[in-house]
Design an enzyme around this catalytic site. Structure first.
Site, PDB file in Angstrom:
ATOM      1  N   ASP A 337      96.972 110.764  13.522  1.00 59.29           N
ATOM      2  CA  ASP A 337      95.624 110.253  13.254  1.00 59.29           C
ATOM      3  C   ASP A 337      95.619 108.785  13.600  1.00 59.29           C
ATOM      4  O   ASP A 337      96.672 108.185  13.794  1.00 59.29           O
ATOM      5  CB  ASP A 337      95.331 110.331  11.744  1.00 59.29           C
ATOM      6  N   ASP A 642      95.333 114.897   6.972  1.00 57.74           N
ATOM      7  CA  ASP A 642      95.019 114.483   5.608  1.00 57.74           C
ATOM      8  C   ASP A 642      94.048 115.406   4.890  1.00 57.74           C
ATOM      9  O   ASP A 642      94.133 115.595   3.707  1.00 57.74           O
ATOM     10  CB  ASP A 642      94.515 113.028   5.585  1.00 57.74           C
TER      11      ASP A 642
HETATM   12  P1  ATP Z   1      91.369 109.609  11.753  1.00 58.30           P
HETATM   13  O1  ATP Z   1      91.112 111.015  12.147  1.00 58.30           O
HETATM   14  O2  ATP Z   1      92.122 108.849  12.752  1.00 58.30           O
HETATM   15  O3  ATP Z   1      91.875 109.431  10.367  1.00 58.30           O
HETATM   16  P2  ATP Z   1      88.730 108.948  10.974  1.00 58.30           P
HETATM   17  O4  ATP Z   1      89.060 108.568   9.575  1.00 58.30           O
HETATM   18  O5  ATP Z   1      87.722 108.122  11.686  1.00 58.30           O
HETATM   19  O6  ATP Z   1      89.961 108.901  11.880  1.00 58.30           O
HETATM   20  P3  ATP Z   1      87.326 111.191  10.064  1.00 58.30           P
HETATM   21  O7  ATP Z   1      87.682 110.919   8.656  1.00 58.30           O
HETATM   22  O8  ATP Z   1      87.305 112.590  10.578  1.00 58.30           O
HETATM   23  O9  ATP Z   1      88.284 110.433  11.018  1.00 58.30           O
HETATM   24  O10 ATP Z   1      85.910 110.514  10.318  1.00 58.30           O
HETATM   25  C1  ATP Z   1      85.168 110.764  11.485  1.00 58.30           C
HETATM   26  C2  ATP Z   1      83.955 109.896  11.499  1.00 58.30           C
HETATM   27  O11 ATP Z   1      83.103 110.250  10.418  1.00 58.30           O
HETATM   28  C3  ATP Z   1      84.228 108.430  11.313  1.00 58.30           C
HETATM   29  O12 ATP Z   1      84.479 107.796  12.530  1.00 58.30           O
HETATM   30  C4  ATP Z   1      82.953 107.914  10.682  1.00 58.30           C
HETATM   31  O13 ATP Z   1      81.985 107.659  11.694  1.00 58.30           O
HETATM   32  C5  ATP Z   1      82.496 109.095   9.860  1.00 58.30           C
HETATM   33  N1  ATP Z   1      82.923 108.953   8.462  1.00 58.30           N
HETATM   34  C6  ATP Z   1      84.166 108.852   8.004  1.00 58.30           C
HETATM   35  N2  ATP Z   1      84.199 108.759   6.666  1.00 58.30           N
HETATM   36  C7  ATP Z   1      82.934 108.805   6.256  1.00 58.30           C
HETATM   37  C8  ATP Z   1      82.279 108.776   4.983  1.00 58.30           C
HETATM   38  N3  ATP Z   1      82.963 108.678   3.850  1.00 58.30           N
HETATM   39  N4  ATP Z   1      80.954 108.836   4.957  1.00 58.30           N
HETATM   40  C9  ATP Z   1      80.257 108.950   6.091  1.00 58.30           C
HETATM   41  N5  ATP Z   1      80.767 108.989   7.308  1.00 58.30           N
HETATM   42  C10 ATP Z   1      82.106 108.916   7.419  1.00 58.30           C
END
Ligand code: ATP
Length: 915
Positions: A337, A642
């Site tokens: 990630d 995660d």
């Molecule tokens: P990684 O997969 O590398 O951990 P990430 O944390 O960006 O990256 P996700 O958690 O799948 O991956 O999040 C994808 C997208 O969703 C983010 O880029 C953001 O735009 C949106 N996002 C993440 N967390 C939230 C949240 N708590 N509320 C609203 N939108 C969110």
């Protein structure tokens, strides 16, 4: 107080039939949680929230279990025979060997277990609770009845809870009820008589939250829970075995059978054909068998693995399944990630874009104070109604909490949401103030596949509003209009916003869009359909999450070690590409998005995974496809995850790695390794340790097998040639015992060689010991024979008596084993380097013990009598280390010659090929 009437309340078990208020009042709790004082008192009354561990085996039983081993049975049988033959000394030595062996086996087992127990402590689960009016995370063990627990997808329910709030809370209860369908939880009471599976307002300890969010109050802990009632013994027993150790066990057992059969043949031949006296022959054959059987090998390998697991835990990689350590050494691709792993996951909102202006935000970490500037000028956010609304969304469409401890601000929950709370405060809106005005009535929690979160709020004047935050392209698709600075609305120009998003993301910033909508006050439930249209965009927030400096070094290390790295992130393609560049990750500029992956067939995907390093806007299903595609190329894949939906990909990967901090319990349980600090560098450190463990296991085997063969060959050769034994069987028993538990074990403690991460990963199909090792066993056996017989013959030639010649031969044998140890220490570097010869503490302690034991044997009269040894004169004594050095020279020269020939051979092949 009602609560303390434990017998009537706790054992009534009718919580599902009571209303929420009744449950809270019976438990003397409130929605904002218990106080620390109440918790302490209840912890005393009810004890820790854990199920009893299965009873441990007693020390005596474990000691006796050490005797459950073919070799020991043979030795005990031999002791009986020698006793019957009247050889009291031999019997005593054999019994001594048996007991010392068992005691050492016990100590080794204990050491390995202790190393692993320390690790399982690191895996203790945590729960999110409300205590003293605030959100905090506590060890599941410390939960007490009355605690208010927050549940979200991926959590394991930490105790039996009466559900007080449910927003699409779906729980998988198969392990309790056998029902594999997800059960939707509600808050309304049900009939007292319904079965456990139908108590839809209860969440039972041990079951898994698969969707939604909820809040519950703990009604039972530990053995009082439903799970505690059906299974009193649910220990988290880590087995001390791996495929390799099992393989070695089978190998050792087969070898034992072969050796014992051979021993019988030698016994028969010796008695009937060569006509040796039976009692001498018998003890010689016993010595031969004991020397040849590598009985201690599986145990030393287990220690090596356990020490490896401990070393990994020190580097923040906590091993849940020991076999993963072996697999780590052959990992050829790490899929990781981005957020938190390659970046710090310490977010700060740095820029804000509204339709009217671009604002720069300053401020330290999560602290509420900071400045908002527009075109270098400080701006008072209170004068902008549009900004105030945006701040409300940031504060309320949010599940995190900020805490100030000793002047520094910490976030409980998602750091990105923490940064949004800090942003709201800098814009003049605190969480508490906003919550007083707008009460949350429902929520659509963030889920990776939808990429947004929405909340529904009502105020006291009969208004209702919907607040949304999420990935910008997702939120933009819901909106037609935008909020202006004065609180009005304007038409949304999609191209203009897309350009802003690209510009922010190109600097490696994570971009989030915030939006809202008025809804009728009568609406109290939120559905996905409610957010599909009519939403007004408020603005974009850019959050900076800097790359971890150590990740840059770790990626470079992977490149040197022949390990590919793939970033598989949920974030925007442009952000991912920019972070990839900062980390030195991108071999090409190409980023493939989840949407593109969906259009690819397996062949195209197979090519894409080999050529591309960055995959963006992916969902957990894409991770599964990517792992499978990489594995189809024969690669060994380590994969991080995660969320609850990452579990299939983690299980599919050869090494599943879960985030210890931001990861869900479901991901942790599916993983082989849990990263205590979520850091990519820790994965690479674990791979390095894995390679070291693998090298050490090779060393342990590579030292033990030739040593056993050499010792056995000494007796065998003498018997075959009808010569006087150059070392007596009793002496061989002694040598075998003393060296196996000192020199053999010392190799388990070898630190990693510097070259460990400069060579390509081990092929998972490569046998642990190839042809080289077979040849090495033969070579060392011959050299041992030459050394032992040579020294013996020389001593006899000098006119010394047999006892002195034997004493010298035995010590030569030990010295050659020590020399061989130095050779084995350096699998990849030359043995005559300073680093190899300097040794380690374990090596020198082992040598010191062996030397002291030998001195005692030579100079202490009772031992002289038992082992028939003599004090060695000074000059004769000098010869022994010389033979050791000669052996080291011989094996090292052979190695260098072989390497040169190999190079020459490869060189000439390459030369011909290029012609
Ligand atoms: P990684 O997969 O590398 O951990 P990430 O944390 O960006 O990256 P996700 O958690 O799948 O991956 O999040 C994808 C997208 O969703 C983010 O880029 C953001 O735009 C949106 N996002 C993440 N967390 C939230 C949240 N708590 N509320 C609203 N939108 C969110």
């Amino acid at each position: 107080m009602q609560f303390y009437a434990r017998n009537t309340v706790m054992e009534s078990r009718q919580w599902h039939a009571l209303t929420r208020d009744a449950v809270l009042s019976e438990l003397d709790s409130v929605m904002t949680g218990l106080s620390s004082v109440q918790v302490a008192a209840r912890l005393r009354d009810y004890g820790a929230n854990r199920l009893p561990e299965p009873p441990k085996r007693s020390l005596l039983r474990r000691f006796l279990l050490q005797f459950h081993n073919v070799l020991i049975h043979v030795l005990l049988g031999s002791a009986l025979v020698t006793a019957l033959l009247g050889h009291v000394v031999d019997t005593a030595v054999i019994l001594g060997v048996v007991f010392i062996n068992a005691a050492i086996g016990l100590v080794q087992e204990y050491r390995a277990e202790r190393a692993l127990a320390a690790i399982s402590d690191l895996l203790a689960p945590y729960a999110n609770v409300l205590r003293d009016g605030g959100r905090c995370s506590v060890r599941v063990e410390d939960l007490v009845p009355g605690d208010i627990v927050l549940l979200s997808a991926g959590d394991r329910v930490p105790a039996d809870l009466r559900v007080l709030r449910s927003h699409g809370l779906g729980i998988q209860e198969a392990m309790l009820t056998g029902e594999s369908l997800t059960v939707e939880k509600h808050t309304d009471p049900v009939f007292p008589a319904v079965a456990v599976a139908e108590r839809s307002c209860m969440a039972f300890g041990g079951t898994l939250v698969v969707s939604g969010q909820g809040v519950g109050v703990v009604v039972a802990t530990g053995t009082d829970t439903e799970m505690g009632r059906i299974s009193h013994l649910l220990g988290n027993v880590t087995t001390l075995t791996t495929p390799l150790v099992r393989q070695m066990n089978v190998f050792a057992r087969r070898l034992t059978v072969v050796i014992l059969s051979l021993a019988l043949v030698v016994l028969a031949l010796g008695h009937f054909i060569w006509h040796y006296p039976f009692s001498d022959l018998f003890i010689a054959v016993v010595g031969l068998s004991v020397a040849a059987i590598p009985e201690g090998l599986p145990a030393v390998m287990t220690i090596t693995l356990a020490l490896g697991a401990r070393a990994m835990a020190r580097r923040n990689a906590v091993v849940r399944h020991l076999p993963a350590i072996e697999t780590l050494s052959s990992v050829s691709v790490i899929c990781t990630d981005k957020t938190g792993t390659l970046t710090r996951n310490e977010m700060v909102a740095s820029e804000l874009v509204t339709v009217d202006e671009c604002l720069v935000i300053s401020g330290e970490g999560y602290a509420p104070d900071g400045e908002i500037r527009s075109a270098e000028l400080r701006l008072d956010p209170q004068t902008r109604p549009g900004l105030q609304e945006l701040a409300q969304v940031a504060a309320l469409c949010n599940d995190a909490a900020l805490q100030n401890s000793e002047g520094s601000w910490r976030v409980e929950g998602d750091p990105m949401e923490g940064a949004l709370l800090a942003l709201a405060a800098r814009l003049g809106v605190t969480r508490a103030k906003a919550q007083q005005q707008w009460i949350r009535t429902d929520v659509l929690p963030f889920e990776a596949e939808h990429r947004y979160m929405a909340t529904l709020h009502h105020d006291h004047e009969g208004h209702a509003r919907l607040f949304i935050k999420g990935a910008p392209e997702r939120v933009l698709a819901m909106c037609r209009r935008v909020r202006t600075a004065d609180g009005g609305e304007a038409y949304l120009d999609d191209n203009w916003w897309q350009a802003r998003i690209e510009a922010l993301a190109a600097r490696g910033q994570r971009v989030l869009a915030l939006a809202s909508r008025m809804v009728p006050a009568s609406q109290t439930v939120l559905a996905r359909a409610d957010v599909e249209g009519g939403i007004v965009l408020l603005g974009l927030v850019a959050l900076m999450d800097p790359p971890r400096p150590e990740a840059v070094a770790a990626i470079a290390e992977c490149q040197r070690a022949g390990i590919g790295v793939r970033m598989i992130t949920g974030d925007h393609a442009t952000t991912a590409a920019a972070i990839g560049r900062m980390l030195g990750l991108a071999r090409t500029q190409r980023v493939i998005t989840g949407a593109e992956l969906d259009t690819m067939n397996d062949g195209e995907l197979g090519r894409a995974v080999m050529e591309t390093d960055i995959f963006a806007r992916t969902s957990p299903e894409h991770k599964l496809r990517l792992v499978t595609a990489l594995q189809a190329h024969g690669l060994t894949v380590a994969m991080t995850g995660d969320g609850v939906n990452d579990a299939p990909a983690l299980k599919r990967a050869d090494v599943g790695i879960a985030m210890g901090r931001k990861g869900s319990e479901a991901a942790r349980e599916a993983a082989d390794i849990v990263l205590a600090d979520d850091n990519f560098a820790s994965i690479v450190a674990a791979v390095r340790e894995g390679r070291t463990v693998n090298d050490n296991i090779t060393r342990v085997i590579g030292w033990t097998l030739p040593t056993s063969a050499g010792e056995a060959a000494t007796i065998m050769a003498a018997l075959l040639l009808g010569m006087v034994l150059p070392v007596t069987p009793v002496q061989i028993l002694w040598v075998n015992l003393i060296t196996a538990v000192t020199l053999g074990v010392a190799l388990a403690f070898e630190p990693g060689e510097r070259s460990a991460m400069q060579r390509p990963p081990r092929s998972p199909h490569a046998p642990l010991l190839g042809w080289f090792w077979l040849w090495h066993i033969v070579l060392v056996t011959l050299l041992f024979l030459a050394g032992v017989f040579g020294v013996y013959a020389w001593a006899i030639g000098q006119g010394h008596d047999i006892a002195l010649a034997r004493t010298m031969a035995m010590n030569t044998l030990i010295m050659m084993e020590i020399a061989h140890l130095f050779f084995i220490r350096s699998i990849h570097a030359p043995a005559f380097s300073i680093a190899t010869l300097r040794g380690t503490r374990a090596v020198w302690s082992a040598i010191a013990i062996v030397v002291m034991a030998q001195c005692a044997m030579i100079w202490v009269p009772p031992l002289q009598a038992i082992f028939d040894t003599r004090a060695i004169p000074f000059f004769e004594g000098l010869l022994i280390p010389v033979v050791g050095v000669l052996l080291l020279l011989a094996v090292e020269t052979e190695r260098q010659l072989r390497r040169r020939m190999k190079k020459h051979w490869h060189g000439s092949i390459g030369h011909h090929a290029s012609k």
